[in-house]
Design an enzyme around this catalytic site. Structure first.
Site, mmCIF file in Angstrom:
data_model
loop_
_atom_site.group_PDB
_atom_site.id
_atom_site.type_symbol
_atom_site.label_atom_id
_atom_site.label_comp_id
_atom_site.label_asym_id
_atom_site.label_seq_id
_atom_site.Cartn_x
_atom_site.Cartn_y
_atom_site.Cartn_z
ATOM 1 N N ASN A 157 18.229 55.310 45.383
ATOM 2 C CA ASN A 157 18.842 54.288 44.321
ATOM 3 C C ASN A 157 20.512 54.480 44.289
ATOM 4 O OD1 ASN A 157 20.178 54.791 41.626
ATOM 5 N ND2 ASN A 157 18.567 56.616 41.905
ATOM 6 N N PHE B 27 25.367 53.338 37.497
ATOM 7 C CA PHE B 27 25.326 53.509 36.047
ATOM 8 C C PHE B 27 25.354 52.054 35.486
ATOM 9 C CE2 PHE B 27 27.918 57.790 35.444
ATOM 10 C CZ PHE B 27 26.752 58.393 35.818
ATOM 11 N N SER C 38 26.064 62.006 39.594
ATOM 12 C CA SER C 38 25.549 60.823 40.247
ATOM 13 C C SER C 38 26.312 60.553 41.434
ATOM 14 C CB SER C 38 25.688 59.547 38.996
ATOM 15 O OG SER C 38 25.230 58.153 40.140
ATOM 16 N N ASN D 65 26.412 57.503 42.930
ATOM 17 C CA ASN D 65 26.728 56.359 42.986
ATOM 18 C C ASN D 65 27.906 55.757 41.998
ATOM 19 O OD1 ASN D 65 24.310 55.858 44.492
ATOM 20 N ND2 ASN D 65 23.209 56.200 42.622
ATOM 21 N N THR D 66 28.789 56.691 41.456
ATOM 22 C CA THR D 66 29.897 56.368 40.890
ATOM 23 C C THR D 66 31.041 57.173 41.675
ATOM 24 O OG1 THR D 66 28.953 56.048 38.800
ATOM 25 C CG2 THR D 66 31.418 56.312 38.904
ATOM 26 N N LYS E 183 24.657 67.982 33.606
ATOM 27 C CA LYS E 183 23.794 67.675 35.005
ATOM 28 C C LYS E 183 24.552 67.657 36.138
ATOM 29 C CE LYS E 183 20.068 64.582 36.370
ATOM 30 N NZ LYS E 183 19.227 63.309 35.946
ATOM 31 N N ASN F 268 20.455 66.466 40.094
ATOM 32 C CA ASN F 268 20.470 64.958 40.099
ATOM 33 C C ASN F 268 19.754 64.534 41.349
ATOM 34 O OD1 ASN F 268 20.998 62.111 39.934
ATOM 35 N ND2 ASN F 268 23.092 62.819 38.479
#
Length: 457
Positions: free
Chosen positions: A187, A191, A274, A276-277, A316, A345
């Site tokens: 994925n 966010f 994450s 993805n940021t 996390k 994560n």
């Protein structure tokens, strides 16, 4: 008596579906009929007809079956029956299937666990009683829409989010990709969140309902009863905080999350992992993490708290960390007396087991079975580095009770799953708990707490 309770379960199951019919649909039908014209029958796709037919079949079969069994047996039947729906979800687009699952849980269209958890799974962490250590990781219920339904499935705790201060769409679609044969998902959602205001409104409404229920039931509850759960009801609620993609002050974003959402949570999570940021994982550096945690702790501690005190604060982390990175994080966690770490994560790496899949070339974080060994090894390292002084939540690749048990023996006090739940559905939850309890009993542990870090003590 037992069959009467089972019939009541089925009645509630049916009533929820009848009463959830949109009012607009009823009005449309009524107005069409009264005008003398035949009502328009809505068009359903082939997949829709299959799903509807499967649901009706399950309800009819349940009606025939329920009068002959006790409540626990019927509850087990409902959970097993959800396996029939899983193949239909697999036919849908991954993100649409996810939204449909959240919507179903929010409306109560999922089974509700009525059977008690095995006593060997009960434990206390941060002064909060968990009926079992199996939780749902952040990312599934991003906007706190389905907490009651998800906890009702039998999770010991549910973590919502990540929640950002300002609403944001996240990355362009498509952004969720299945690797079915590998039991994995990639994925790059980024966010996507409705924002703090919307989530706070939902959590506030649920918190008020919880308090009302407690007041109404206080007279019927013995003072000697052990009460499991927290601010969301029968289970523990965690809130995972994120930062906005365009924010230049990450600490301010997390502080805003603390000020708005901590009063409704049993624990808080700072998500700095994450993939993805852009730039988010840089916050895992020793100096950056120390400065960030200090500011967030200060924001939490300056608020007014009752006897139970402020919610625990966790961080996390990613599985793609060097030994030096882990040592830095452990040092910060111990020095600042962090309440816990979630490990881990998703990974940006692509293990050999997925490299042959064309989907593996997609950008984003990989979760699921290929992450099990990587995340468990990081968990083991962090347990040793923190000397078992900090509660750890093991997350990544959990598809069975044996997987959860590996996390516990490696140092996890609690265990989370997400991708396993996405593939296995509700039926996976009671199975994992039963298998975990069997593992503990097989190895002579009288409680889950005794097994934490057993491989390295």
């Amino acid at each position: 008596m037992a069959s009467r309770a089972s019939r009541r379960l089925l009645k509630d199951f049916l009533l929820k579906r009848v009463t959830s019919t949109p009012v607009s649909s009823v009005r449309h039908f009524s107005s069409s009929s009264s005008s003398g014209t035949a009502p328009k029958i809505p068009h359903f796709s082939k997949k829709g007809r299959l799903l509807t037919g499967a649901t009706i079949g399950l309800v009819i079969a349940g009606g025939a079956y329920v009068s002959t069994v006790d409540e626990a047996t019927f509850c087990g039947w409902l959970f097993n029956a959800t396996k029939l729906v899983n193949p239909f979800f697999a036919l849908l687009d991954a993100e649409f299937a996810h939204k449909l699952a959240v919507s179903a849980a929010a409306r109560g269209w999922v089974p509700r666990e009525k059977r008690p958890d095995p006593s060997v799974l009960g434990l206390e962490v941060w002064g909060r009683k968990f009926s079992n250590p199996i939780g749902l990781a952040a990312g599934f219920d991003k906007n706190a829409e389905a907490i009651d339904g998800l906890l009702g499935l039998g999770f010991g705790f549910v973590e919502v989010g990540s929640v950002t201060p300002v609403p944001q769409e996240g990355n362009p679609k498509p952004r969720i990709f299945r690797l079915r044969q590998e039991g994995a998902i990639i994925n790059r959602c980024g966010f996507n969140s409705e924002g703090i205001v919307a989530v706070a409104k939902r959590l506030g409404a649920q918190h008020g309902k919880r308090k009302l229920d407690e007041t109404s039931s206080v007279s019927s509850t013995s003072n000697n009863d052990v009460k499991h759960g927290g601010k969301a009801g029968p289970g523990i609620l965690g809130v995972n905080l994120g930062k906005n993609k365009t924010s230049e002050d990450a600490a301010a974003d997390y502080v805003q999350g603390v000020h708005s959402l901590s009063q409704y949570s049993d624990y808080l999570v700072i998500n700095v992992s994450s993939p993805n940021t852009p730039g988010l994982r840089m916050l895992q550096g020793r100096k950056q993490l120390k400065d960030l945690v200090k500011k967030v702790q200060a924001a939490r501690d300056e608020m007014q708290w009752g006897e139970e005190g402020p919610p625990p604060l966790l961080v996390k982390i990613a599985p793609d960390l060097s030994k030096e990175d882990l040592e830095d994080i452990a040092a910060v966690a111990l020095a600042l007396r962090l309440d816990g770490l979630i490990i881990s994560n998703t990974t940006i790496s692509r293990p050999d087991s997925v490299k042959k899949s064309p989907v593996a070339e997609e950008t984003g974080g990989l979760s699921g079975k290929p992450l099990l060994n990587l995340s468990t090894n990081i968990l083991k390292e962090m347990f040793i580095l923190t000397r078992g002084k900090i509660p750890l939540i093991g997350c990544g690749g959990v598809f069975s009770g044996e997987d959860a048990y590996k996390k516990v023996r490696a140092g996890a006090t609690l265990v989370q799953l997400y991708t396993g739940f996405a593939y296995g559905g509700p039926a996976l939850i009671p199975r994992i708990k039963a298998e975990l309890a069997a593992c503990l009993e097989r190895d002579g542990f009288k409680s889950i707490s005794e097994a934490v870090g057993a491989d390295y003590r």
